[in-house]
Every structure is written in structure tokens, then in C-alpha cells.
Write an enzyme that holds these catalytic residues in place. Sequence first.
Site, PDB file in Angstrom:
ATOM      1  N   ASP A  83       0.821  -1.215   0.000  1.00 16.74           N
ATOM      2  CA  ASP A  83       0.000   0.000   0.000  1.00 16.74           C
ATOM      3  C   ASP A  83       0.855   1.265   0.000  1.00 16.74           C
ATOM      4  O   ASP A  83       2.005   1.256   0.436  1.00 16.74           O
ATOM      5  CB  ASP A  83      -0.960   0.006   1.200  1.00 16.74           C
ATOM      6  CG  ASP A  83      -0.238  -0.126   2.546  1.00 16.74           C
ATOM      7  OD1 ASP A  83       0.757  -0.862   2.634  1.00 16.74           O
ATOM      8  OD2 ASP A  83      -0.689   0.539   3.510  1.00 16.74           O
ATOM      9  N   GLU A 148       0.085  -1.270   5.814  1.00 16.24           N
ATOM     10  CA  GLU A 148       1.180  -0.738   6.654  1.00 16.24           C
ATOM     11  C   GLU A 148       1.006   0.741   6.911  1.00 16.24           C
ATOM     12  O   GLU A 148       1.252   1.239   8.018  1.00 16.24           O
ATOM     13  CB  GLU A 148       2.542  -0.989   5.985  1.00 16.24           C
ATOM     14  CG  GLU A 148       3.740  -0.716   6.906  1.00 16.24           C
ATOM     15  CD  GLU A 148       4.173   0.747   6.996  1.00 16.24           C
ATOM     16  OE1 GLU A 148       4.853   1.089   7.977  1.00 16.24           O
ATOM     17  OE2 GLU A 148       3.834   1.548   6.101  1.00 16.24           O
TER      18      GLU A 148
HETATM   19 ZN    ZN Z   1       6.689   2.442   4.058  1.00 22.10          ZN
END
Ligand code: ZN
Length: 408
Positions: A83, A148
Site C-alpha cells: 500500500d 502498513e
Molecule cells: Zn513504508
Amino acid sequence: MESLHKWNTNKEIGYLKEYLQIESVHPNPNYDGCIAFLKKQADMLNLPINIHYPLNKDNPIVILTWIGLEPELPAILLNSHMDVVPVFSDRWTHPPFGAEMDEDGRIFARGSQDMKSVGMQYLSAIRYLKTNGAVFKRTIHLSFVADEEMGGRYGMRPFVNTPEFRALNIGFSLDEGMASPTDEIPVFNGERSVWRLYFRISGTAGHGSLLLKNTAGEKLKTILNKMMQLREESEDRLKRNPELTLGDVTSINLTRVSGGVQSNVIPPQMVACFDCRLALDVNHTEFEAKLKKFCEEAGGGIDIEYEHKLPRVEPTKMNDSNPYWTSFKTAIDKLNLKIKPQIFNGGTDSRYIRGLGIPAIGFSPLNNTPILLHDNDEFIFADNFLKGIDIYVHIITNLANTPATKVN
Ligand code: ZN
């Protein structure tokens, strides 16, 4: 122009661009596109691929595995997140998901530094090693994780507690670092503890024309002064000692203030929120006691509410007691790279790995590059990307051949 042609025809750069063009951007990351891309890569590399969903079907964890000669030994994890953070397209000089390259070999795209480039460098290095007939003692897992950038809520944080993660039998993990404008590459072995807290300050309410005692406003002033005093102490420590980096000291920032109902009414409550990142040398019990003391000194009637209060996580050892570090460092020295070990000022998925007691290092081979993570016009130099592949070839070779010892 010659080098431009060289970069344009390089197949690894082609794959990088393809990966960068997938809009895995929050709030609706296209993970299906990433999975399709990674399946193609796994097929080409002739590696098994597994997809796990630790919390929900929208947030996959993709694992490619290269089994080692001694698969009972703890494995090496090469972790990256799929992401990326949102973009303000109108502030970019190139389309943020175009992965366009200019004449100097700058490839512009969201994720070009943070951190699709690193994920692709792992794959490119593995391709090189497989093509050249390399074999290793230890199994290598490549993980491509979701979420994340949102703190790993649906990604690494729950994944580390699943049987699927335990089955990977990880001994050591590599994850993201950060670009560096100089020759030196930062190497991160730990992170500070995030404490995000609200002071809920109660006080005497009444008419805005009076001079009442113990108002929320006065107490807020005391809290602000004391917290800002702590902030200044950290600033001073940094200023006094040029060896220290931001990750070595506690950061404290006022992020939200709220309260009040009407402009001529003294309110019964004011709220102040602080984002604190506790340095590794801070005693958490003492820090909490200090905050409580501030509340008393401000006149009492103040509650502290924690949105995040993360425990201290032991940093990864960077000495001979950690054989994986020795493997890593030997490769770095052989390549004549300059590194600067330090504590990460932000948060990465490594904290969840280290939280299990597994050593983890944050490292992105992005030196001589402006730091543009989460910024407009994020880019990576094509040459730097290619050099990074070679760096990983050496690092992975050493890590995956780390000799077995009693503890690992
Ligand atoms: Zn990163």
C-alpha cells in the site's frame, strides 16, 4: 541519451514501473492488481505463492517462498508493503501512477521510495540469484503486506499472531528504511514507543466576565507549559549532541485542542491531545507518573485517556551476538557501503516482528536521493534502483547462509 535507452530496455525497471502503476493507494488500495502482478512474478521465478487474510478479505498478505537446503533452520523474511499513501495530483509534475522516467533517470511515482521499489528489488535479486544457480542453507520468504500505512491494523499486526506466520519460522527480517540525501544509508534497528494521549481537563464553569478560580483554561495553560518544557528538553539534547538523531529522543507534539460551547461561557471541560514518541531510554512507569504529576500541579480534575500506549520493544542487536547482523554487516562492508545505524523516528511493520523477539532491520538502499516518502513528486533514480538489486544480491546471499547456532 545512451543511458536513457539502457534504462528503458532494462526488464527489471520494466517490472518496477508495472508495479508502481498499480494504484494500491489509500483509502481503497487495489490489492487485487498487486496480487495478479505478484502471481506473474512467482510463476516466472517458479516459486510457490500463498495468500493469507489475517483479519478480512480486503487485506491480503502475499508470501513467496524459496525453500533452503536446511529448511528446518529459521528462515529469512524480506518484507515490504504493497500500500501507498494518497497523493495530491495537482502538486505533481508527473502523473503519480504513471511511473514516467525523465532524462536523468528519475522514475516518478507514489511508492517509488516507500516502498514498492524495495519489494521489487527483493524480487529482482532473487531472480538474479535463481538464474545464476545459487542455493542457500536457509529458506527465504518474501512477504508483500497490506495496510502498513494505516499502522498495520489489518496487515502485519494481526498476521504475526497467526499460525500461518508461526509456520514461516522466521529467524530474521529485513524491512524498509529511508532515503538519504548523502552517501550514507541509514540502518534502523528499533523504533520509539507511540503514546497518543488526551488530557481531559475539568474546571469551574461560569460567565465569561468573571475571574473564577480553577478554570479549565488555566489548567490547560499549565499542562501546555509542562509538556512544551519536555519538548524543549528533547530539542536541547539533539542540539547539544550531533551524534544523536531524532529517533534517540522523545518527541512531543500538541496535535488537537477542543472544548467550549459558547464564546462568553467558561467551559466545564477542555481537551488537549499530544502525540508522544518515547525514546528507548525512557522508563515508561516514570513517564506516566510524570504526566500524572502534571495533572496535580495543574490543579487536579484532569483525566488522561490513552489512544495508543505501546510498550517498549527491545531494539535488534547490532553486534556479534546477533549472527544475522554479522551476515548483513559483512555484505555491507564488502560492498564498501557507508551505513548509519539509528532508531527509526516513525513506525514500520518491523515493530510487530521485533515485538515477538525476532531481530529485524530497516534498510532501503536509496542513498544520494532526496527524502520524498509521502511527498509530492516522489521518485527513485533508475541507476540507484539497479545498484540496489546488486546490494540485495549480496545481503540476501549472506543472510540465507547465516550459520546455524544454538539459539537460531
Ligand atoms: Zn513504508
